[in-house]
Design a protein around this motif. Sequence first.
Motif, short mmCIF file in Angstrom:
data_model
loop_
_atom_site.label_atom_id
_atom_site.label_comp_id
_atom_site.label_asym_id
_atom_site.label_seq_id
_atom_site.Cartn_x
_atom_site.Cartn_y
_atom_site.Cartn_z
N LYS A 319 0.83 -1.20 0.00
CA LYS A 319 0.00 0.00 0.00
C LYS A 319 0.86 1.26 0.00
O LYS A 319 0.61 2.21 -0.76
N ALA A 320 1.90 1.27 0.86
CA ALA A 320 2.75 2.45 0.96
C ALA A 320 3.49 2.70 -0.36
O ALA A 320 3.63 3.86 -0.80
N ALA A 321 3.96 1.63 -1.01
CA ALA A 321 4.66 1.79 -2.28
C ALA A 321 3.73 2.30 -3.38
O ALA A 321 4.11 3.15 -4.19
N ARG A 322 2.49 1.77 -3.40
CA ARG A 322 1.54 2.23 -4.41
C ARG A 322 1.21 3.71 -4.20
O ARG A 322 1.14 4.48 -5.18
N ASP A 323 1.04 4.12 -2.95
CA ASP A 323 0.76 5.54 -2.67
C ASP A 323 1.94 6.41 -3.06
O ASP A 323 1.76 7.50 -3.64
N THR A 324 3.15 5.95 -2.74
CA THR A 324 4.35 6.72 -3.07
C THR A 324 4.48 6.90 -4.57
O THR A 324 4.80 8.00 -5.06
N GLU A 325 4.21 5.84 -5.32
CA GLU A 325 4.32 5.92 -6.78
C GLU A 325 3.19 6.74 -7.37
O GLU A 325 3.41 7.59 -8.24
N SER A 326 1.97 6.51 -6.90
CA SER A 326 0.81 7.18 -7.48
C SER A 326 0.86 8.69 -7.27
O SER A 326 0.52 9.48 -8.16
N PHE A 327 1.29 9.11 -6.05
CA PHE A 327 1.31 10.54 -5.72
C PHE A 327 2.70 11.15 -5.84
O PHE A 327 2.91 12.31 -5.48
N ASN A 328 3.66 10.33 -6.35
CA ASN A 328 5.03 10.80 -6.58
C ASN A 328 5.62 11.43 -5.31
O ASN A 328 6.13 12.55 -5.33
N LEU A 329 5.55 10.70 -4.20
CA LEU A 329 6.05 11.18 -2.91
C LEU A 329 7.55 10.93 -2.78
O LEU A 329 8.13 10.15 -3.53
N GLU A 330 8.16 11.60 -1.82
CA GLU A 330 9.58 11.37 -1.53
C GLU A 330 9.81 9.90 -1.21
O GLU A 330 9.02 9.26 -0.51
N ARG A 331 10.91 9.36 -1.71
CA ARG A 331 11.19 7.93 -1.56
C ARG A 331 11.82 7.57 -0.21
O ARG A 331 11.59 6.47 0.31
N LYS A 332 12.59 8.47 0.36
CA LYS A 332 13.35 8.13 1.55
C LYS A 332 12.46 7.73 2.73
O LYS A 332 12.76 6.75 3.43
N PRO A 333 11.36 8.45 3.01
CA PRO A 333 10.48 8.01 4.10
C PRO A 333 9.96 6.59 3.91
O PRO A 333 9.82 5.83 4.87
N LEU A 334 9.67 6.22 2.66
CA LEU A 334 9.21 4.87 2.38
C LEU A 334 10.31 3.86 2.72
O LEU A 334 10.03 2.82 3.34
N VAL A 335 11.54 4.15 2.31
CA VAL A 335 12.65 3.24 2.58
C VAL A 335 12.80 3.00 4.08
O VAL A 335 12.91 1.86 4.55
N PHE A 336 12.79 4.09 4.87
CA PHE A 336 12.95 3.94 6.32
C PHE A 336 11.76 3.22 6.94
O PHE A 336 11.93 2.39 7.85
N SER A 337 10.55 3.50 6.48
CA SER A 337 9.37 2.84 7.03
C SER A 337 9.42 1.34 6.76
O SER A 337 9.21 0.52 7.68
N VAL A 338 9.71 0.96 5.52
CA VAL A 338 9.69 -0.46 5.15
C VAL A 338 10.75 -1.23 5.92
O VAL A 338 10.48 -2.31 6.48
N PHE A 339 11.96 -0.70 6.00
CA PHE A 339 13.01 -1.43 6.71
C PHE A 339 12.76 -1.43 8.22
O PHE A 339 13.16 -2.36 8.91
N GLY A 340 12.09 -0.40 8.72
CA GLY A 340 11.69 -0.43 10.14
C GLY A 340 10.70 -1.55 10.41
O GLY A 340 10.82 -2.29 11.39
N TRP A 341 9.71 -1.69 9.52
CA TRP A 341 8.74 -2.79 9.66
C TRP A 341 9.42 -4.15 9.56
O TRP A 341 9.12 -5.07 10.32
N LEU A 342 10.35 -4.27 8.59
CA LEU A 342 11.05 -5.53 8.41
C LEU A 342 11.89 -5.89 9.64
O LEU A 342 11.94 -7.05 10.05
N ALA A 343 12.54 -4.89 10.22
CA ALA A 343 13.37 -5.14 11.39
C ALA A 343 12.53 -5.63 12.56
O ALA A 343 12.92 -6.56 13.29
N GLU A 344 11.36 -5.03 12.74
CA GLU A 344 10.47 -5.46 13.82
C GLU A 344 9.98 -6.90 13.57
O GLU A 344 9.90 -7.71 14.51
N ALA A 345 9.66 -7.21 12.31
CA ALA A 345 9.16 -8.54 12.01
C ALA A 345 10.25 -9.60 12.14
O ALA A 345 9.98 -10.75 12.51
N ALA A 346 11.49 -9.22 11.83
CA ALA A 346 12.59 -10.17 11.84
C ALA A 346 13.19 -10.37 13.23
O ALA A 346 13.94 -11.33 13.46
N ALA A 347 12.88 -9.47 14.15
CA ALA A 347 13.49 -9.54 15.51
C ALA A 347 13.05 -10.80 16.24
O ALA A 347 11.94 -11.30 16.06
#
Length: 347
Positions: A319-347
Motif C-alpha cells: 500500500k505504501a509503495a503504491r501511494d508513493t508511486e501514485s502521488f510521486n512522494l519522496e522515496r526516503k520516508p518509504l525506505v525507512f518505514s519499510v526497513f523499520g517494519w522488516l526489522a520489527e518482524a525479523a526480531a
Amino acid sequence: MSPRNQSVETIAAPHPRETTSLYGHAAAEAALLTAYKSGHIPHAWLIGGGQGIGKATLAYRMARFVLANPDPASAKVQEAVSLQVDAPHPVARQIAAGSHGGMLTLERSANDKGVMRSVITVDESRETISFFGSTAAAEGWRVCIVDTVDELNANASNALLKILEEPPARSLFLLVSNMPSRVLATIQSRCRKLMLRSLATEEVIAAAAEALQIDPSDQALREAAETAEGSVAHTLTLMGGEALGLQQRTTALLDILPQLDHRALHALGDALPLNDRAALRTVIETIERWLSARLRDDELQSDLPRLARFAEVWEKMGKAARDTESFNLERKPLVFSVFGWLAEAAA
C-alpha cells in the motif's frame, strides 16, 4: 546502443499478449492442453508463481490456442503437443492488437492524468459482467485474463467472484497471481490451481535473449540472469545497469536484518529520485522477492506469529509503495518505514 547501456526504463519485456514463445513451463502447459482436450476444462484457473517467470505469457498462450481452436474434439486439438499458435495467425494478431472479440483482459490502467493506478478498479472488474453477458464471439468461446488478481481491490474482487460463481458456458478465466495464497479464499475455491516454478538460469537467458534480440552468450546477460532468481522480467531490468546496483544495495540491507544501517538507508533513499518509477520498482521488487522467500520458508511456516508479522509487512509495504508511486512522494520516508517494519518482524 547495446541493451546494457540503455536506461532502466527502456529495457522491458514485450507484453505477454505479444509473446508467442514459452520457456520452462512444459508441465504446466501440458496440464492446460490435457484439460482442454478432455472437453471438460475447468472454467477458472489460478496461475501462480514468482514475478516475471512467464505466468501471463502462459495465460495468453492458452487464450490464443482456445480462440484459434474452438472445438476441443477436433483432430487439430487432439493431435496438438503444445499450445503454440504462431504470430502470423489471425487470432494471434488480434490478441496482440487487443482487438479480439472473444478476449477480455483486466489489468491496471492509467487514470485521466496518465498516472498508472495502483489497483484494478471495481468498474474495470464489472466489465466481465457485460463481456460474458453479451453474445459470444463467432467461435463461441470467451476468455478473460486477470493480470494480476493480486491488484484487484476488495470491490473488484467481489465483482469478479459473482461471475466466477455462475460462469456462462464456454467461458475461461485465467487469473495470474504473484502471491496466490493471498488471493480471496472464495476466488481460490472456484479455480483449478496451477503453480509455476522459477526458471532455471539457462531458461532465463534464452527468454531474455529473445526479448532483447541479442546473443544468448552475452556475458552481461548471463550475469543479470544469474542474479535475477529465475525471473525474466527482473533480468531485463538488471540489464539496464543502474538496477543491479540498487538491487545489491537493497539486498545488503536485507541481509543484516534485524539490524539497520541508517547511513546505508539514507544512501538508498537518495538513490531514488522523484519521477524515477523504475528505480523505486527495483527496490520494492527486491524486497518482495526476499519476503516471498521468507513466507515460503518451512521454518517460518511453523512460527505462525512471526509468519503473520511478515505477511503484515507485505500488505503495508504494498500500500505504501503504491501511494508513493501514485502521488510521486519522496522515496526516503518509504525506505525507512519499510526497513523499520522488516526489522520489527525479523526480531
